[in-house]
Write an enzyme that holds these catalytic residues in place. Sequence first.
Site, short mmCIF file in Angstrom:
data_model
loop_
_atom_site.label_atom_id
_atom_site.label_comp_id
_atom_site.label_asym_id
_atom_site.label_seq_id
_atom_site.Cartn_x
_atom_site.Cartn_y
_atom_site.Cartn_z
N ASP B 339 1.09 35.60 -4.87
CA ASP B 339 2.44 35.10 -4.69
C ASP B 339 3.35 36.33 -4.72
O ASP B 339 2.94 37.40 -5.15
CB ASP B 339 2.75 34.16 -5.87
CG ASP B 339 4.16 33.68 -5.84
OD1 ASP B 339 4.64 33.39 -4.74
OD2 ASP B 339 4.78 33.62 -6.91
N THR B 341 7.26 36.33 -5.48
CA THR B 341 8.31 36.33 -6.49
C THR B 341 7.71 36.09 -7.88
O THR B 341 6.98 35.14 -8.08
CB THR B 341 9.33 35.24 -6.19
OG1 THR B 341 9.62 35.32 -4.80
CG2 THR B 341 10.58 35.41 -7.00
N LYS B 507 29.72 38.34 3.94
CA LYS B 507 28.54 39.17 3.68
C LYS B 507 27.35 38.50 4.34
O LYS B 507 27.29 37.26 4.43
CB LYS B 507 28.29 39.36 2.19
CG LYS B 507 27.96 38.11 1.42
CD LYS B 507 27.63 38.43 -0.03
CE LYS B 507 27.22 37.16 -0.76
NZ LYS B 507 27.02 37.36 -2.18
N ARG B 541 16.75 45.31 -0.61
CA ARG B 541 17.28 44.16 0.14
C ARG B 541 18.73 44.47 0.44
O ARG B 541 19.53 44.69 -0.46
CB ARG B 541 17.15 42.90 -0.69
CG ARG B 541 15.72 42.51 -0.95
CD ARG B 541 15.61 41.62 -2.14
NE ARG B 541 16.10 40.28 -1.87
CZ ARG B 541 15.35 39.19 -1.97
NH1 ARG B 541 14.09 39.31 -2.32
NH2 ARG B 541 15.85 38.01 -1.74
N ASP B 623 9.02 32.83 0.44
CA ASP B 623 10.21 33.55 0.87
C ASP B 623 10.30 33.66 2.38
O ASP B 623 9.36 33.40 3.09
CB ASP B 623 10.17 34.98 0.30
CG ASP B 623 10.86 35.03 -1.02
OD1 ASP B 623 11.72 34.17 -1.26
OD2 ASP B 623 10.53 35.92 -1.82
N LYS B 741 -0.52 27.25 0.94
CA LYS B 741 -1.14 28.33 0.17
C LYS B 741 -2.58 27.96 -0.15
O LYS B 741 -3.51 28.75 0.03
CB LYS B 741 -0.39 28.55 -1.15
CG LYS B 741 0.95 29.24 -0.98
CD LYS B 741 1.55 29.54 -2.34
CE LYS B 741 2.88 30.25 -2.19
NZ LYS B 741 3.43 30.71 -3.45
N ASN B 764 4.66 26.41 -7.66
CA ASN B 764 4.24 26.36 -6.27
C ASN B 764 2.94 27.12 -6.04
O ASN B 764 2.36 27.05 -4.98
CB ASN B 764 5.35 26.88 -5.34
CG ASN B 764 5.82 28.24 -5.76
OD1 ASN B 764 5.43 28.73 -6.84
ND2 ASN B 764 6.62 28.89 -4.95
#
Lengths: 344, 1138
Positions: B339, B341, B507, B541, B623, B741, B764
């Site tokens: 995974d 995150t 933004k 990022r 993501d 997954k 998840n």
Amino acid sequence: MKRTSEESQSRLPDNSALKQQQLPAYRLQLTATGVLSGFFATGVFCLGVGIILILSAKSIKEIEIKYTKICGNCAKLREDATNFDKECTCSIPFYLSETMQGNVYMYYKLYGFYQNLYRYILSRSNSQLMGTDLKDVGTCAPFSRSHDGTPIAPCGAIANSIFNDTIILSYNLNSSIPIEVPMLRSGITWWTDKYVKFQNPRSKNLSIAFAGTTKPPSWAKPVYELDQEDPENNGFLNDDFIVWMRAAAFPTFKKLYRRLNRIQYFTEGLPAGNYSFNITYNFPVTRFRGEKSVVLSTLTWSGGSNLFLGLAYTVTGAVTWLAFFSMMAIHLMLKDRKMFFTQQ
Amino acid sequence: MFCSKKKSLEVERIVKANDREYNEKFQYADNRIHTSKYNILTFLPINLFEQFQRVANAYFLFLLILQLIPEISSLTWFTTIVPLVLVITMTAVKDATDDYFRHKSDNQVNNRLSEVLIDSKLQNEKWMNVKVGDVIKLENNQFVAADLLLLSSSEPHGLCYIETAELDGETNLKVRHALSVTSELGADFSRLAKFDGPDTKLMQNSGKTKFKRTSIDKLLNTLVLWIFGFLVCLGIILAIGNSIWENQVGDQFRTFLFWNEREKNSVFSGFLTFWSYIIILNTVVPISLYVSMEVIRLGHSYFINWDRKMYYSGKSTPAEARTTTLNEELGQIEYVFSDKTGTLTQNIMTFKKCSINGKIYGEVPEGMGQKTDIPKKNEPMDFSVNLQADRTFQFFDHRLMESVKLGDSKVYEFLRLLALCHTVMSEENSAGQLIYQVQSPDEGALVTAARNFGFIFKSRTPDTITVEELGTLVTYQLLAFLDFNNIRKRMSVIVRNPEGQIKLYSKGADTILFEKLHPSNEDLLTLTTDHLSEFAGEGLRTLAIAYRDLDDKYFKEWHKMLEDANTLKDERDERIAGLYEEIERDLMLLGATAVEDKLQEGVTETIASLSLANIKIWVLTGDKQETAINIGYACNMLTDDMNDVFIVAGNTAVEVREELRKAKENLFGQNRSSSNGHVVFEKQQLELDSVVEETITGDYALIINGHSLAHALESDVKNDLLELACMCKTVVCCRVTPLQKAQVVELVRNYRNAVTLAIGDGANDVSMIKSAHIGVGISGQEGLQAVLASDYSFAQFRYLQRLLLVHGRWSYFRMCKFLGYFFYKNFAFTLVHFWFGFFCGFSAQTVYDQWFITLFNIVYTSLPVLAMGIFDQDVSDQNSMDYPQLYKPGQLNLLFNKRQFFICMAHGIYTSLALFFIPYGAFYNVAGEDGQHIADYQSFAVTMATSLVIVVSVQIALDTSYWTVINHVFIWGSIATYFSILFTMHSNGIFGIFPNQFPFVGNVRHSLTQKCIWLVILLTTVASVVPVVIVRFLKMDLCPTLSDQIRQRQKAQKKARPLRSRRPQTRRSSSRRSGYAFAHQEGYGELITSGKNMRAKNPPLTSGLEKTLYNSTSWIENFCKKTTDTVSCFSQDKTVKL
């Protein structure tokens, strides 16, 4: 972090060598020097022992006489079980060309007699033989009780099939008068067998002690009358009986029968000359196509060993040496080859 | 009031609130949570029943029954029952301890208190006594141990925030809304219990965990079957032998051992013999094998738990082996599914750098000469002057603060934008400190950065935002909120400042925003673009920041149009989108932000090291593609050196297929120019390509998104996908659902036959953790779901390296050595009976004493092999980490496979031959030193047993490569134990007490004092061991394995110096990518402007922006739709009937 230090202390695993798998240890590694010198030493040792064993086995004087065929008529008589009460004797003369030096042992040897059968080997009652409980025949099937339900003593297949030939060795000093070679019956059993494993029931009179039991079906006499001459040699303590009861590992086996009493003419051993075995032939072997023989033998430092062990040692030693030389050759040849680390 | 819910069994459930009598009629389950299996009374029967369901135990029970049949019995009953009882007791004790802990944790949950309305009074009640239909009062920060329906709350609009950490591991707050009818009822949180105990969502979802077995287990099952087959063959040979023997020889032997009438038939005798030999030879599959394996694995699990190098002091979390049956599988992993995150990244966003008006601020990487004049660059800035500053915020570039002090207007505008354009909610805690409730950590980082530089976002109402700008409170009027969504990839706010100027602050992703810029920005644009690529190259990022001044009139017109559009029924969304586009143009670029999605410590090194170990790492993340790619670059899974990066992002099956085909063509095209292997059948193609796979040079990467994956996982494209993916060095699947997954894992697991490991931290990841061979959970987080489903858990991704390369490798190595030795030992031990059969009329006579058979496996030889299986190390842990290549034998299954098994078997057979025939030869025609006969069965048995114990002890001594004190104690101790037990059992005393059980009296004293017997034992040992040493030495000399070489090298430079660490260098690549970062869901803008989530003390002002009731409910529905990934969504309450 500080405020949880107490908690974190409790959850932090111990820093012990065991828990961190850091126990001090010797890392065993087969190194060339170690292995090669080990092989060399083993080779030397095995060859040495092998040669010594072969030499000592060669020094043993042994004479074996198979008497099943020689006493063919007796053998035939015994094939019929109904002739059990007919006595049959047989005399076998032989010439001993060399003196048998030192202690001489007389064995009987059986061929093709399976003392190692599962049901045979179990068919005995140790508690009965200890004299504590004569009636305990539970493990003795199929020879536990007679037809009328009387417990057999000694019970079981081993006891029932006892080797019951009598062998007497005579020495013909002068061709006319044979002298009976003095033989000892003592010392043919294991000490523990005689004094621990086998005990007569406690009683002054053996026949009373064995009251309520019956003799095994193949026996001619009850157990308390095995030796008419020596009352101490009766009951479960009879030496021949004890020897027989120690079941052999393989179908061909020899058991100690008597040993030479080194007196009179025989202080040095058995002198060369004419001898004869006088055998009272009772034990039937032709029924199972077996054979029996009588063996006279001397011993060496390692007992009555045969050639096999010496040969096996010699062969092992030779193989080890062979391996030693080839491994050394290979190792030297490969000394400068490329490896993971040298590649880099 | 009635509630109902669709369920598979119950169509609907009608509950009367607060009416226990009525509800009891339905016999709903109570709220007691049971995870335990037994209680004191049921333990014995249930546990025994379970244990005998295991094939091995049932088999031994069957043997025990066979032994009780006197005609067959060739061993006394205790030879089987003693080990069986021992094994069963050990397992039972283990099960009992496990269950005890489950009882304890159940009680803890069950005894938590709740406030229940009983007899119109609030009473304290344990959660386990809560009944369906009870009304419960909950206070802030209380645990909830049932599924509840929210009736009302103290928050405005009946909102409440819940944390579902124990359910799905997510720690952010989720909004739940009470029914409007009931929301007026009370001031406190009160809820209605809907489903209790085993009916709760959690318990329903927990499901039955698949029982995982290692590949060694499976191999072992096959081998055990083969051994049974072998056993039956031996039995048949011996039975035939027995029939023939009985016919030829035994028949004549009846005088001495007559048979009962019914046993006279030699065929029948053979039949009985068959069973007898099955009993005797059963020790080839020793009962202690399985229990020993469990002990070894348990030991390895403890080593994992105890490892200080896998202990994370930050969260004081040690690693935990939650499953104790999979350890050696850790040494065979080929694919790791990770995974992103919380696993690769910390889920902490830190404001790292920014570019303001063409000037770059922030930490400067070393080696960039022109910027090394920053003073004290390794010291974080001191924000203590700013009382409101967030203490945890760190920034290393002092120039930004200086610019703030100098009053650079662009910097002000930049920071102001950060403080205004977001969806963050503020709150003051009891200490008066400002706390931000963020729903996307990216935003939190930006707002916090602005805060520390003096632009403090203080509070907001639906149409104002209050910011403390360098000490002065400024309230902006929030005129419009142009929310984020996936297509727009940007968000904007339109505010009026106190001076009356209207400004649009925006933004968003640079690619999007740069198209909206005013042409005058061109110079700045190029400069900022450079900066952005620099940021992206570092894996940061990025967001572009821009503003626009609006004049009043224009805005009013626009706002009018927006209001009109809002009332439309049709095409409302399109119209609004168009309007947003309309106003967000001619923007003035301010700069860019760079937020670091902080990788967990050591991720790059771990990934590099695992790749060296030939472990393929696939990232499966929910993501966005951009974020995922970003992380891929950040942790060096994607590099610019890669020959090609295939991106599959098609939306239809056809597109996906086409893209896959192209990628494959590309791949093959570069390797073998002409190929027409596409016509062959799929299966052949797979085989063909697995050959091709080896020949493919160069690094490739595959990036595939969830939509495409859904199509690609369809059966016909599946193989293409798998093939392509397996040839790529890196595979990243983004925007995948938890189910996908699991599907990806299953795909690799089933079609590649590879051992897979899945690692994740959130709910998840549970499905993937459960479907992989090994699931690893990241612990130390507040959520437990992933950890609960996992087999191993630790706090940091980097510990995976140690878990696999050290613990896994060792476990595999040890287990293989253990198995090899165990089979060898038992073949050597058992097969002598077979040889003996030919000399004892096939009568099923054992070679050894019955006691020896009983004790051999469990006493005489168990501990040394256990010590080896638990403690052995071929190379040290440091070496295992330094040379990841050492891991490869496990993946290739080299240390224990069918071939190795046959080698062990051959070794065992050879040893049994030596063990039997050397004594046999030596005992032929032999006599003792005092002339007595020593070739009796008992002496033979003792000689053989002693030789065997010595031979297998020497063998284990050779096999043990890491001799600790424990190994010494166990090996020498076992031999000592053997002799002391032997002396005891052959002693006069014990014979006197049990004459029938111990008939070997005096044997030691007589046979083991004979020189020739010791010579036999010695020769047997030499003959058994010499060939083994020859083979091992030659193997090591001719084709040494890597571990052999490392060991040799280690030995050579033992005291010289430690091996230098060969950690791969981490490289940073730099390439132009859009690393825009928006991690949050859309819909929050609406939440803010509607004022739904604001306290009543800031009463919503009546303004044109206020929504109608209709709109607010539609918002809730929208919101529910959008939070699809949360396990417990509000949607279930939509079925509520009124």
